[in-house]
Design a protein around this motif. Structure first.
Motif, PDB file in Angstrom:
ATOM      1  N   ASP A  60       0.839  -1.208   0.000  1.00 45.73           N
ATOM      2  CA  ASP A  60       0.000   0.000   0.000  1.00 45.73           C
ATOM      3  C   ASP A  60       0.873   1.256   0.000  1.00 45.73           C
ATOM      4  OD1 ASP A  60      -2.208  -1.715   0.259  1.00 45.73           O
ATOM      5  OD2 ASP A  60      -2.314  -1.457   2.434  1.00 45.73           O
ATOM      6  N   ARG A  61       1.921   1.241   0.804  1.00 48.98           N
ATOM      7  CA  ARG A  61       2.822   2.392   0.864  1.00 48.98           C
ATOM      8  C   ARG A  61       3.524   2.611  -0.472  1.00 48.98           C
ATOM      9  NH1 ARG A  61       6.608   1.659   5.898  1.00 48.98           N
ATOM     10  NH2 ARG A  61       7.450   3.622   5.095  1.00 48.98           N
ATOM     11  N   PHE A  62       3.963   1.522  -1.103  1.00 48.08           N
ATOM     12  CA  PHE A  62       4.619   1.642  -2.408  1.00 48.08           C
ATOM     13  C   PHE A  62       3.660   2.215  -3.455  1.00 48.08           C
ATOM     14  CE2 PHE A  62       8.097  -1.647  -1.476  1.00 48.08           C
ATOM     15  CZ  PHE A  62       9.140  -0.725  -1.593  1.00 48.08           C
ATOM     16  N   VAL A  63       2.424   1.724  -3.499  1.00 48.89           N
ATOM     17  CA  VAL A  63       1.468   2.232  -4.488  1.00 48.89           C
ATOM     18  C   VAL A  63       1.168   3.700  -4.218  1.00 48.89           C
ATOM     19  CG1 VAL A  63      -0.909   2.064  -5.339  1.00 48.89           C
ATOM     20  CG2 VAL A  63       0.486   0.004  -5.109  1.00 48.89           C
ATOM     21  N   GLY A  64       1.030   4.076  -2.959  1.00 43.49           N
ATOM     22  CA  GLY A  64       0.829   5.488  -2.633  1.00 43.49           C
ATOM     23  C   GLY A  64       1.985   6.345  -3.126  1.00 43.49           C
ATOM     24  N   LEU A  65       3.195   5.860  -2.939  1.00 45.25           N
ATOM     25  CA  LEU A  65       4.375   6.575  -3.410  1.00 45.25           C
ATOM     26  C   LEU A  65       4.381   6.655  -4.939  1.00 45.25           C
ATOM     27  CD1 LEU A  65       7.132   7.906  -2.940  1.00 45.25           C
ATOM     28  CD2 LEU A  65       8.116   5.585  -2.852  1.00 45.25           C
ATOM     29  N   ALA A  66       4.029   5.570  -5.609  1.00 49.88           N
ATOM     30  CA  ALA A  66       3.984   5.576  -7.077  1.00 49.88           C
ATOM     31  C   ALA A  66       2.987   6.614  -7.577  1.00 49.88           C
ATOM     32  CB  ALA A  66       3.624   4.186  -7.605  1.00 49.88           C
ATOM     33  N   ARG A 117      -6.378  -8.455  -7.304  1.00 46.90           N
ATOM     34  CA  ARG A 117      -7.193  -7.911  -6.211  1.00 46.90           C
ATOM     35  C   ARG A 117      -6.516  -6.703  -5.571  1.00 46.90           C
ATOM     36  NH1 ARG A 117      -7.872 -13.454  -5.555  1.00 46.90           N
ATOM     37  NH2 ARG A 117      -6.328 -13.563  -3.880  1.00 46.90           N
ATOM     38  N   PHE A 118      -5.208  -6.808  -5.366  1.00 42.53           N
ATOM     39  CA  PHE A 118      -4.446  -5.715  -4.756  1.00 42.53           C
ATOM     40  C   PHE A 118      -4.542  -4.446  -5.597  1.00 42.53           C
ATOM     41  CE2 PHE A 118      -0.443  -3.332  -4.586  1.00 42.53           C
ATOM     42  CZ  PHE A 118      -0.425  -2.973  -3.257  1.00 42.53           C
ATOM     43  N   TYR A 119      -4.236  -4.553  -6.879  1.00 45.63           N
ATOM     44  CA  TYR A 119      -4.247  -3.359  -7.729  1.00 45.63           C
ATOM     45  C   TYR A 119      -5.658  -2.806  -7.910  1.00 45.63           C
ATOM     46  CZ  TYR A 119       0.681  -4.146  -8.606  1.00 45.63           C
ATOM     47  OH  TYR A 119       2.029  -4.297  -8.446  1.00 45.63           O
ATOM     48  N   GLU A 120      -6.635  -3.672  -8.038  1.00 43.63           N
ATOM     49  CA  GLU A 120      -8.019  -3.205  -8.173  1.00 43.63           C
ATOM     50  C   GLU A 120      -8.460  -2.460  -6.916  1.00 43.63           C
ATOM     51  OE1 GLU A 120     -10.090  -6.766  -9.380  1.00 43.63           O
ATOM     52  OE2 GLU A 120      -9.067  -6.743 -11.343  1.00 43.63           O
ATOM     53  N   ARG A 121      -8.018  -2.929  -5.762  1.00 42.58           N
ATOM     54  CA  ARG A 121      -8.330  -2.241  -4.502  1.00 42.58           C
ATOM     55  C   ARG A 121      -7.738  -0.835  -4.482  1.00 42.58           C
ATOM     56  NH1 ARG A 121      -5.487  -2.492   0.326  1.00 42.58           N
ATOM     57  NH2 ARG A 121      -4.322  -4.322  -0.316  1.00 42.58           N
ATOM     58  N   HIS A 122      -6.670  -0.643  -5.236  1.00 43.62           N
ATOM     59  CA  HIS A 122      -6.005   0.661  -5.308  1.00 43.62           C
ATOM     60  C   HIS A 122      -6.455   1.484  -6.515  1.00 43.62           C
ATOM     61  CE1 HIS A 122      -3.337   0.415  -1.884  1.00 43.62           C
ATOM     62  NE2 HIS A 122      -3.235  -0.863  -2.137  1.00 43.62           N
ATOM     63  N   GLY A 123      -7.568   1.098  -7.138  1.00 41.53           N
ATOM     64  CA  GLY A 123      -8.147   1.903  -8.199  1.00 41.53           C
ATOM     65  C   GLY A 123      -7.655   1.604  -9.602  1.00 41.53           C
ATOM     66  N   PHE A 124      -6.843   0.582  -9.771  1.00 39.19           N
ATOM     67  CA  PHE A 124      -6.392   0.197 -11.099  1.00 39.19           C
ATOM     68  C   PHE A 124      -7.496  -0.599 -11.793  1.00 39.19           C
ATOM     69  CE2 PHE A 124      -2.453   1.141  -9.032  1.00 39.19           C
ATOM     70  CZ  PHE A 124      -1.556   1.514 -10.024  1.00 39.19           C
ATOM     71  N   VAL A 125      -7.573  -0.441 -13.111  1.00 41.99           N
ATOM     72  CA  VAL A 125      -8.588  -1.113 -13.913  1.00 41.99           C
ATOM     73  C   VAL A 125      -7.881  -1.925 -14.998  1.00 41.99           C
ATOM     74  CG1 VAL A 125     -10.545  -0.758 -15.473  1.00 41.99           C
ATOM     75  CG2 VAL A 125     -10.239   0.739 -13.483  1.00 41.99           C
ATOM     76  N   ALA A 126      -8.314  -3.167 -15.177  1.00 41.11           N
ATOM     77  CA  ALA A 126      -7.757  -4.014 -16.239  1.00 41.11           C
ATOM     78  C   ALA A 126      -8.255  -3.489 -17.584  1.00 41.11           C
ATOM     79  CB  ALA A 126      -8.179  -5.462 -16.049  1.00 41.11           C
ATOM     80  N   VAL A 127      -7.319  -3.238 -18.504  1.00 41.74           N
ATOM     81  CA  VAL A 127      -7.694  -2.666 -19.797  1.00 41.74           C
ATOM     82  C   VAL A 127      -7.246  -3.510 -20.988  1.00 41.74           C
ATOM     83  CG1 VAL A 127      -7.770  -0.293 -18.932  1.00 41.74           C
ATOM     84  CG2 VAL A 127      -5.634  -1.186 -19.908  1.00 41.74           C
TER      85      VAL A 127
END
Length: 158
Positions: free
Chosen positions: A98-104, A125-135
């Motif tokens: 979570d900290r790494f994604v926030g920093l990114a 699941r991790f990335y989707e929880r952080h607002g990423f969408v599969a495209v």
């Protein structure tokens, strides 16, 4: 008391001496998270690549647990590409990802994209929880592992 749970972990830019421990985290994490994916590179090749390319030429961040654990995670940014995010298996579930994604997101506020393997459902699941969408989904013919993958995108909310 669990001393690991009390450990202060610092996120900082990697330096040359971090290349080998970061590569070792990558190797342990890859083996644990993706046991069915065959890496086309030997462990020594991965270590050389981190030493010669990743750390000197990319924006590499490490999670440093100091004397109690050393380097326990890494994140590599290449512009708006989050190209690597790996945690030592013993350090998962402690908020470091979570900290790494926030920093990114701070480093690339206009948006990010990344690739992950289709078999890596926990990463989805991790990335989707952080607002990423599969495209985009591929058959893996363009990656060196020849493993079907998926591209995720995060765009800031306007």
């Amino acid at each position: 008391m669990n001393p690991v749970s009390e450990t202060v972990v610092t996120l900082r830019r990697a330096t040359a001496p971090d290349a080998r421990p970061a590569a070792d985290v990558w190797l342990r994490s890859f083996a644990a998270a993706l046991p069915t994916v065959v890496s086309p590179r030997s462990a020594d090749d991965v270590r050389d690549y981190f030493r010669d390319v990743v750390v000197p030429l990319r924006e590499v961040w490490v999670a440093d647990a100091g004397d109690s654990g050393g380097i326990v995670g890494l994140m590599v940014l290449n512009g708006d590409l989050l190209s690597q995010l790996y945690l030592d298996p013993d350090w998962r579930g402690r908020g470091l990802g979570d900290r790494f994604v926030g920093l990114a997101k701070e480093r690339s506020p206009q948006g990010l994209h990344l690739w992950t393997f289709q078999v890596n459902k926990p990463a989805h699941r991790f990335y989707e929880r952080h607002g990423f969408v599969a495209v985009e989904f591929t058959d893996g013919s363009t990656n060196e592992e020849r493993e079907p993958d998926v591209r995720y995108v995060w765009e800031p909310k306007s």
